[in-house]
Design a protein around this motif. Structure first.
Motif, PDB file in Angstrom:
ATOM      1  N   GLU A  84     -18.408  -2.567 -20.780  1.00 48.38           N
ATOM      2  CA  GLU A  84     -18.228  -3.946 -20.291  1.00 48.38           C
ATOM      3  C   GLU A  84     -19.478  -4.785 -20.519  1.00 48.38           C
ATOM      4  O   GLU A  84     -19.400  -5.980 -20.779  1.00 48.38           O
ATOM      5  CB  GLU A  84     -17.872  -3.904 -18.793  1.00 48.38           C
ATOM      6  CG  GLU A  84     -17.785  -5.258 -18.097  1.00 48.38           C
ATOM      7  CD  GLU A  84     -16.497  -6.031 -18.378  1.00 48.38           C
ATOM      8  OE1 GLU A  84     -16.568  -7.269 -18.438  1.00 48.38           O
ATOM      9  OE2 GLU A  84     -15.433  -5.407 -18.532  1.00 48.38           O
ATOM     10  N   GLU A 188     -10.165   7.185 -16.451  1.00 51.39           N
ATOM     11  CA  GLU A 188      -9.628   5.932 -17.000  1.00 51.39           C
ATOM     12  C   GLU A 188      -8.106   5.887 -16.878  1.00 51.39           C
ATOM     13  O   GLU A 188      -7.516   4.828 -16.656  1.00 51.39           O
ATOM     14  CB  GLU A 188     -10.029   5.780 -18.478  1.00 51.39           C
ATOM     15  CG  GLU A 188     -11.522   5.658 -18.713  1.00 51.39           C
ATOM     16  CD  GLU A 188     -12.113   4.428 -18.040  1.00 51.39           C
ATOM     17  OE1 GLU A 188     -11.455   3.368 -18.048  1.00 51.39           O
ATOM     18  OE2 GLU A 188     -13.221   4.539 -17.486  1.00 51.39           O
ATOM     19  N   GLU A 265     -16.713  -4.617  -6.727  1.00 55.52           N
ATOM     20  CA  GLU A 265     -17.339  -4.415  -8.040  1.00 55.52           C
ATOM     21  C   GLU A 265     -18.657  -5.170  -8.144  1.00 55.52           C
ATOM     22  O   GLU A 265     -19.674  -4.644  -8.601  1.00 55.52           O
ATOM     23  CB  GLU A 265     -16.408  -4.919  -9.156  1.00 55.52           C
ATOM     24  CG  GLU A 265     -15.246  -4.014  -9.480  1.00 55.52           C
ATOM     25  CD  GLU A 265     -14.414  -4.569 -10.643  1.00 55.52           C
ATOM     26  OE1 GLU A 265     -14.622  -4.116 -11.765  1.00 55.52           O
ATOM     27  OE2 GLU A 265     -13.578  -5.470 -10.412  1.00 55.52           O
ATOM     28  N   ASN A 279     -15.014   1.986 -10.960  1.00 52.88           N
ATOM     29  CA  ASN A 279     -14.546   1.132 -12.053  1.00 52.88           C
ATOM     30  C   ASN A 279     -13.501   0.145 -11.537  1.00 52.88           C
ATOM     31  O   ASN A 279     -13.145   0.159 -10.347  1.00 52.88           O
ATOM     32  CB  ASN A 279     -14.034   1.972 -13.234  1.00 52.88           C
ATOM     33  CG  ASN A 279     -12.812   2.811 -12.896  1.00 52.88           C
ATOM     34  OD1 ASN A 279     -11.996   2.449 -12.053  1.00 52.88           O
ATOM     35  ND2 ASN A 279     -12.677   3.941 -13.571  1.00 52.88           N
ATOM     36  N   HIS A 280     -13.008  -0.703 -12.425  1.00 52.83           N
ATOM     37  CA  HIS A 280     -12.119  -1.787 -11.991  1.00 52.83           C
ATOM     38  C   HIS A 280     -10.860  -1.253 -11.295  1.00 52.83           C
ATOM     39  O   HIS A 280     -10.481  -1.720 -10.219  1.00 52.83           O
ATOM     40  CB  HIS A 280     -11.728  -2.647 -13.206  1.00 52.83           C
ATOM     41  CG  HIS A 280     -10.763  -3.742 -12.874  1.00 52.83           C
ATOM     42  ND1 HIS A 280     -11.124  -4.854 -12.135  1.00 52.83           N
ATOM     43  CD2 HIS A 280      -9.445  -3.885 -13.149  1.00 52.83           C
ATOM     44  CE1 HIS A 280     -10.065  -5.636 -11.981  1.00 52.83           C
ATOM     45  NE2 HIS A 280      -9.034  -5.069 -12.583  1.00 52.83           N
TER      46      HIS A 280
END
Length: 378
Positions: A84, A188, A265, A279-280
């Motif tokens: 990112e 992920e 975040e 993570n998101h």
């Protein structure tokens, strides 16, 4: 093993396009795949944009498919470092330099091969090169398949904030090959499943029941289960985006869990939480549970809906409690800065029950603090 049939989701808009979902879609030996790409390639130039994680795995496959679809194509590739933090104007400029070096004309195509960062940056470069050329999105993460492939939002980040420079630029086609998810790290995959759960929470209680029943198949990366889940999410999002293409109204619902999630975040970055940072997708999982708890605290929804949502997220191996070290006051201060806040208080997407959500403005900070206090720990 019998391959399940490929799924197609048609996205309406000024320039309609199709999302094709299923295993083996990048295989150049399959005539349907070649034909699909041949119909969308207009010109004689193509640039594959990918990153250092994905290119070694799939760039050759994508290049072979492009050449099969159009043997006389002039093809080059530009590979950016993964992450990112690379979604910058400087990298965007490098991508434009790659288009210039290719001699890309107005009928050229950018093929974005990667996760959300690559899709966003390559899509934005396509939007700007000669005021707009075709982009074919080939998402390689579950999150990008369900979330970035519909809606045409492209952007890069500035030091001052995420996605501050961008454009609406719908793709010419989206090819979501579920086979590539086999190399996606477990973490992920789970992050993508958080967004999948979000669509059930927002639009369809029956889909949540389906997800409960198929959790093991999804975690085992079963092609049929993945294709079904991705197609349903894309259909939900396409329906919302068709009614609200530029995010004036109903599209805001897609931020369920995100007001809390974005604050988490941003604050963990500030608090110096490094390698262990969420993570998101993980932040959104916690954010959805907090939004459900806030809905209960404000007497909008019974508590057992939130319990069931939390159980499903836990089943997918996602966090549902605030990590230690995050201060409720700091999180609330970040929410005040959120572009969804206003003078009357904070704005959240809340629900009465799965499948029934709406935007609630003017939520008092005491209520939000109570939810944080209850969710601290773990």
């Amino acid at each position: 093993m019998h391959h399940p049939t490929h799924r197609t989701v048609d996205v309406a808009g000024d320039v309609p396009y199709a999302i094709t979902i299923g295993p083996g879609l990048l295989d150049a030996a399959h005539p349907d795949n070649v034909k699909r790409l041949a119909t969308v390639l207009r010109g004689r130039h193509a640039l594959i944009v990918s990153d250092s994680h994905v290119a070694p795995l799939y760039a050759e496959r994508a290049a072979a498919l492009l050449h099969a679809a159009k043997p006389q194509l002039t093809l080059s590739r530009w590979v950016m470092p993964a992450g990112e933090q690379e979604k910058t104007l400087a990298r965007f400029a490098e991508c434009l330099d790659a288009l210039a070096a290719l001699g890309a004309t107005r009928d050229a195509t950018v093929l974005a091969l990667g996760g959300g960062v690559v899709g966003d940056l390559a899509g934005f470069a396509a939007a700007c090169w000669m005021r707009g050329i075709d982009c074919v999105q080939v998402p390689t993460t579950l999150l990008a398949m369900v979330d970035s492939s519909v809606g045409g939002k492209t952007a890069v980040d500035l030091p001052q904030g995420k996605n501050l420079v961008g454009a609406f630029h719908p793709p010419r086609a989206v090819i979501a090959d579920t086979t590539v998810l086999r190399t996606l790290p477990d973490r992920e995959l789970r992050a993508g499943l958080a967004e999948v759960v979000k669509y059930g929470a927002l639009f369809d209680a029956h889909f949540l029941v389906w997800l409960e029943a198929h959790a093991d198949a999804l975690l085992a990366r079963d092609d049929a289960a993945l294709a079904e889940a991705i197609a349903r999410c894309c259909e939900f999002k396409a329906d919302v985006v068709a009614r609200d293409p530029y995010e004036h109204g109903q599209r805001a619902l897609l931020n369920f869990g995100h007001t809390f999630g974005h604050a988490i975040e941003a604050e963990q970055g500030y608090a110096g939480v490094g390698r262990d940072a969420l993570n998101h997708g993980e932040a959104v999982a916690i954010g959805m549970v907090l939004a459900a708890r806030l809905s209960t605290l404000l007497d909008l929804a019974p508590a057992d809906h939130g319990d069931r949502l939390q159980d499903l997220l836990l089943r997918f191996g996602l966090p549902t409690r605030l990590p230690g070290g995050l201060d409720a006051r700091a999180l609330i201060a970040r929410m005040r800065l959120d572009k969804k806040a206003d003078a009357h208080g904070l704005r959240f997407v809340l629900w009465e029950r799965p499948g029934s959500a709406h935007v609630v403005s003017g939520v008092g900070e005491e209520a939000v603090r109570a939810v944080f206090d209850a969710a601290a720990g773990a």
